[in-house]
Write a protein that holds these residues in place. Structure first.
Motif, PDB file in Angstrom:
ATOM      1  N   ASP A   4      -1.591 -15.497  -8.220  1.00  0.00           N
ATOM      2  CA  ASP A   4      -1.476 -14.566  -9.333  1.00  0.00           C
ATOM      3  C   ASP A   4      -1.188 -13.141  -8.837  1.00  0.00           C
ATOM      4  O   ASP A   4      -1.889 -12.626  -7.973  1.00  0.00           O
ATOM      5  CB  ASP A   4      -2.813 -14.617 -10.090  1.00  0.00           C
ATOM      6  CG  ASP A   4      -2.811 -13.709 -11.275  1.00  0.00           C
ATOM      7  OD1 ASP A   4      -3.440 -12.633 -11.186  1.00  0.00           O
ATOM      8  OD2 ASP A   4      -2.163 -14.045 -12.268  1.00  0.00           O
ATOM      9  N   VAL A   5      -0.177 -12.508  -9.403  1.00  0.00           N
ATOM     10  CA  VAL A   5       0.239 -11.198  -8.903  1.00  0.00           C
ATOM     11  C   VAL A   5      -0.809 -10.114  -9.163  1.00  0.00           C
ATOM     12  O   VAL A   5      -1.016  -9.210  -8.357  1.00  0.00           O
ATOM     13  CB  VAL A   5       1.624 -10.783  -9.470  1.00  0.00           C
ATOM     14  CG1 VAL A   5       1.565 -10.619 -10.976  1.00  0.00           C
ATOM     15  CG2 VAL A   5       2.121  -9.502  -8.826  1.00  0.00           C
ATOM     16  N   GLU A   6      -1.514 -10.216 -10.277  1.00  0.00           N
ATOM     17  CA  GLU A   6      -2.549  -9.226 -10.598  1.00  0.00           C
ATOM     18  C   GLU A   6      -3.704  -9.323  -9.600  1.00  0.00           C
ATOM     19  O   GLU A   6      -4.207  -8.314  -9.119  1.00  0.00           O
ATOM     20  CB  GLU A   6      -3.069  -9.497 -12.016  1.00  0.00           C
ATOM     21  CG  GLU A   6      -2.927  -8.302 -12.931  1.00  0.00           C
ATOM     22  CD  GLU A   6      -3.650  -8.532 -14.241  1.00  0.00           C
ATOM     23  OE1 GLU A   6      -3.798  -9.700 -14.650  1.00  0.00           O
ATOM     24  OE2 GLU A   6      -4.077  -7.536 -14.840  1.00  0.00           O
ATOM     25  N   LEU A   7      -4.099 -10.547  -9.316  1.00  0.00           N
ATOM     26  CA  LEU A   7      -5.185 -10.764  -8.359  1.00  0.00           C
ATOM     27  C   LEU A   7      -4.792 -10.249  -6.978  1.00  0.00           C
ATOM     28  O   LEU A   7      -5.570  -9.597  -6.287  1.00  0.00           O
ATOM     29  CB  LEU A   7      -5.527 -12.266  -8.290  1.00  0.00           C
ATOM     30  CG  LEU A   7      -6.559 -12.679  -7.231  1.00  0.00           C
ATOM     31  CD1 LEU A   7      -7.920 -12.086  -7.542  1.00  0.00           C
ATOM     32  CD2 LEU A   7      -6.658 -14.208  -7.136  1.00  0.00           C
ATOM     33  N   ARG A   8      -3.529 -10.508  -6.618  1.00  0.00           N
ATOM     34  CA  ARG A   8      -3.014 -10.068  -5.327  1.00  0.00           C
ATOM     35  C   ARG A   8      -3.077  -8.538  -5.218  1.00  0.00           C
ATOM     36  O   ARG A   8      -3.545  -7.987  -4.217  1.00  0.00           O
ATOM     37  CB  ARG A   8      -1.553 -10.504  -5.219  1.00  0.00           C
ATOM     38  CG  ARG A   8      -1.287 -11.317  -4.000  1.00  0.00           C
ATOM     39  CD  ARG A   8       0.022 -12.056  -3.995  1.00  0.00           C
ATOM     40  NE  ARG A   8       1.161 -11.437  -4.612  1.00  0.00           N
ATOM     41  CZ  ARG A   8       2.069 -12.117  -5.329  1.00  0.00           C
ATOM     42  NH1 ARG A   8       1.914 -13.418  -5.524  1.00  0.00           N
ATOM     43  NH2 ARG A   8       3.094 -11.502  -5.858  1.00  0.00           N
ATOM     44  N   THR A   9      -2.656  -7.882  -6.283  1.00  0.00           N
ATOM     45  CA  THR A   9      -2.662  -6.419  -6.286  1.00  0.00           C
ATOM     46  C   THR A   9      -4.091  -5.881  -6.205  1.00  0.00           C
ATOM     47  O   THR A   9      -4.365  -4.914  -5.498  1.00  0.00           O
ATOM     48  CB  THR A   9      -1.970  -5.886  -7.561  1.00  0.00           C
ATOM     49  OG1 THR A   9      -0.726  -6.568  -7.718  1.00  0.00           O
ATOM     50  CG2 THR A   9      -1.728  -4.404  -7.481  1.00  0.00           C
ATOM     51  N   ALA A  10      -4.984  -6.539  -6.939  1.00  0.00           N
ATOM     52  CA  ALA A  10      -6.379  -6.083  -6.945  1.00  0.00           C
ATOM     53  C   ALA A  10      -7.004  -6.228  -5.552  1.00  0.00           C
ATOM     54  O   ALA A  10      -7.717  -5.335  -5.082  1.00  0.00           O
ATOM     55  CB  ALA A  10      -7.184  -6.872  -7.972  1.00  0.00           C
ATOM     56  N   ILE A  11      -6.714  -7.349  -4.890  1.00  0.00           N
ATOM     57  CA  ILE A  11      -7.258  -7.564  -3.540  1.00  0.00           C
ATOM     58  C   ILE A  11      -6.678  -6.532  -2.570  1.00  0.00           C
ATOM     59  O   ILE A  11      -7.402  -5.939  -1.760  1.00  0.00           O
ATOM     60  CB  ILE A  11      -6.961  -9.007  -3.064  1.00  0.00           C
ATOM     61  CG1 ILE A  11      -7.855  -9.986  -3.829  1.00  0.00           C
ATOM     62  CG2 ILE A  11      -7.160  -9.138  -1.555  1.00  0.00           C
ATOM     63  CD1 ILE A  11      -7.574 -11.453  -3.536  1.00  0.00           C
ATOM     64  N   SER A  12      -5.382  -6.304  -2.677  1.00  0.00           N
ATOM     65  CA  SER A  12      -4.736  -5.325  -1.812  1.00  0.00           C
ATOM     66  C   SER A  12      -5.348  -3.937  -2.005  1.00  0.00           C
ATOM     67  O   SER A  12      -5.660  -3.230  -1.041  1.00  0.00           O
ATOM     68  CB  SER A  12      -3.235  -5.313  -2.122  1.00  0.00           C
ATOM     69  OG  SER A  12      -2.607  -4.218  -1.518  1.00  0.00           O
TER      70      SER A  12
END
Ligand SMILES: [Zn+2]
Length: 505
Positions: free
Chosen positions: A66-74
């Protein structure tokens, strides 16, 4: 009207960092204290974190589709690195402490972006290192709102958290979650609901259902918080009101002990908000408490708009206010008058004793309440966590207001201010000093303008309130009038027969 108004929440992420090899029954977390100087939640205890950066989305994260999750982790990983120097990235263990320090320097100086830096050093983020434990939204009573992703992360074995010197954070420490929660229970620290929830959840240890317990509250799944207990026994319950922008809500406070409940400023005229408040009050009463009464800090409609509805809902209720407030509210029956130095005692555990302070300035009959044991001040509209305080004559009086601020400044052990609007204020003395110096600074400029020949409030606003947009000028003129009246009382200016003012020599 929707039940949530106010600014749109900005995306953010935070990390609950667990100490390497911490004990499973009471794990240690890295808790930071935000600097007193910060306008937003200055003085609060928190976890490392911050807002999404545009480049965060460019980082590849393994095992996160999921792109949102990826951004949040980053974002979470970057903020953690920037604030505590801990780098949670696969491949990061091969770096020496010195190398990590130079990486951090590259990032903070802007020489290298976060995605470029990870790529250059062949580091990568893996979602398996970041356990999602909730997504919380700041309630709409705040000027700044965040939609924050929380992750539980183990600190890599060879790294230790150390605050970077960017001035945002005052201190950071490893502390057992249980011990940190106890500090809150003892009124020693202030934290927002997601932080308290994390400390409480972790204090029961690493059980198999740990993540489920984190996510068990609807608030951890994106539902805005209504009951905010910044300090034990003081519930802040913001209700939507027709108030002065940027505020959209007025804080109602529910102060409770094991036996008693006191309601302060039920201000909403809207039925849905009155119902929500009544439900919260009913719940506290159903737990075996009796209602001591409803107290009004002052006369303004956004603080008294829900009194009659709540009284109707509850039946026999006593309403308290200053006599000047009662006299100006013919539609509300006030049963008991409070004066300066009156004491309200709530029985039960813990016993709470509230000293009443008559603090005119914003309104003639304005009351504040002070709990000396915990250093808690309920400040009404004299000091607020959002927006500015309007001093509008004749109800408002600048001389009285400054005197009231001085009295609050002189309280011996203030630790928090709960204002009529916005979040709690955890840096009370700094805040009051800012209020006083802001007013004195304006006063000086106004006096100077009169000396230079500006004669009417309109002229003075044009020359002094250059930072205020034209649509707010009418309100600024009221404030100028309040300053002129104070200057006249101080013998520095005088009013001519018309609206014109002149300086005294
Ligand atoms: Zn007010």
């Amino acid at each position: 009207m929707p039940s949530t108004t106010g600014p749109i929440p900005k995306d953010a992420a935070a990390i609950v960092l667990l100490r390497h090899n911490t004990v499973p029954h009471d794990p240690e977390v890295f808790l930071v204290k935000r600097s007193d100087k910060l306008a937003f939640l200055g003085g609060f205890h928190a976890f490392p974190g911050g807002q999404f950066d545009p480049t965060d989305a460019e980082v590849a994260v393994e095992n996160a589709a999921d792109v949102e999750l990826r951004t949040a982790i980053s974002c979470a990983a970057r903020e953690l690195f920037e604030e505590t120097q801990v780098l949670v990235a696969r491949g990061g263990d091969a770096l020496t402490q010195g190398q990590r320090a130079s990486l951090l320097d590259d990032l903070q100086s802007g020489r290298m972006s976060w995605p470029a830096l990870l790529k250059h050093y062949e580091l990568h983020l893996d979602a398996d290192d970041f356990t999602f434990v909730g997504r919380w939204v700041t309630p709409p009573f705040s000027a700044r709102r965040f939609d924050t992703w929380f992750f539980l992360v183990k600190c890599p074995s060879k790294q230790n958290a150390q605050l970077s010197d960017d001035g945002e954070l005052e201190s950071g420490e490893w502390i057992g979650a249980g011990a940190a929660h106890t500090r809150w229970e003892r009124s020693e620290i202030l934290a927002v609901p997601p932080v308290l929830h994390a400390l409480k959840t972790l204090s029961t240890g690493f059980t198999d259902d740990l993540v489920e317990r984190f996510l068990s509250l609807p608030n951890a799944r994106h539902e805005p918080v209504r009951r905010i207990e910044f300090r034990p026994n003081y519930i802040c319950f913001p209700v939507r009101t027709p108030t002065k922008p940027p505020a959209t809500h007025t804080n109602c406070y529910l102060i409770y002990t094991s036996q008693n409940l006191l309601v302060i400023d039920p201000g909403s005229p809207y039925e849905d908000e009155q119902r929500a408040l009544a439900t919260a009050v009913d719940k506290l009463l159903a737990e075996g408490r009796t209602l001591a009464g409803i107290l009004l800090t002052h006369v303004h409609p956004d603080h008294v708009g829900g009194v009659n509805a709540l009284r109707e809902h509850l039946g026999d209720v006593r309403v308290w206010s200053h006599q000047l407030t009662a006299a100006a509210l013919p539609d509300i029956q006030v049963d008991q008058m409070l004066e300066d130095e009156s004491v309200l005692a709530l029985e039960g555990e813990p016993p709470i004793s509230l000293r009443v302070m008559h603090t005119p300035g914003h309104a003639r009959g304005h009351l504040c309440l002070y709990d000396e044991r915990t250093g808690t001040l309920i400040s009404g509209d004299n000091i607020v966590g959002l927006g500015s305080v309007l001093i509008d004559p004749p109800e408002g009086n600048m001389r009285d207001y400054l005197h009231s601020l001085d009295r609050m400044r002189a309280l011996p052990n203030l630790s928090v201010i709960f204002g009529g609007h916005g979040p709690a204020i955890a840096n009370p003395y700094r805040k009051i000093d800012e209020y006083i110096s802001h007013r004195l600074d304006r006063e000086q400029k106004i006096l100077e303008a009169v000396r230079q020949g500006s004669a009417t409030p309109k002229d003075i606003v044009a020359s002094v309130y250059t930072d205020v947009p034209p649509k707010a000028h009418a309100m600024a003129e009221r404030a100028v009038l309040a300053h002129l009246e104070k200057l006249a009382a101080d013998g520095l200016v005088s009013q001519l027969a018309d609206e014109n003012w002149v300086a005294e020599n």
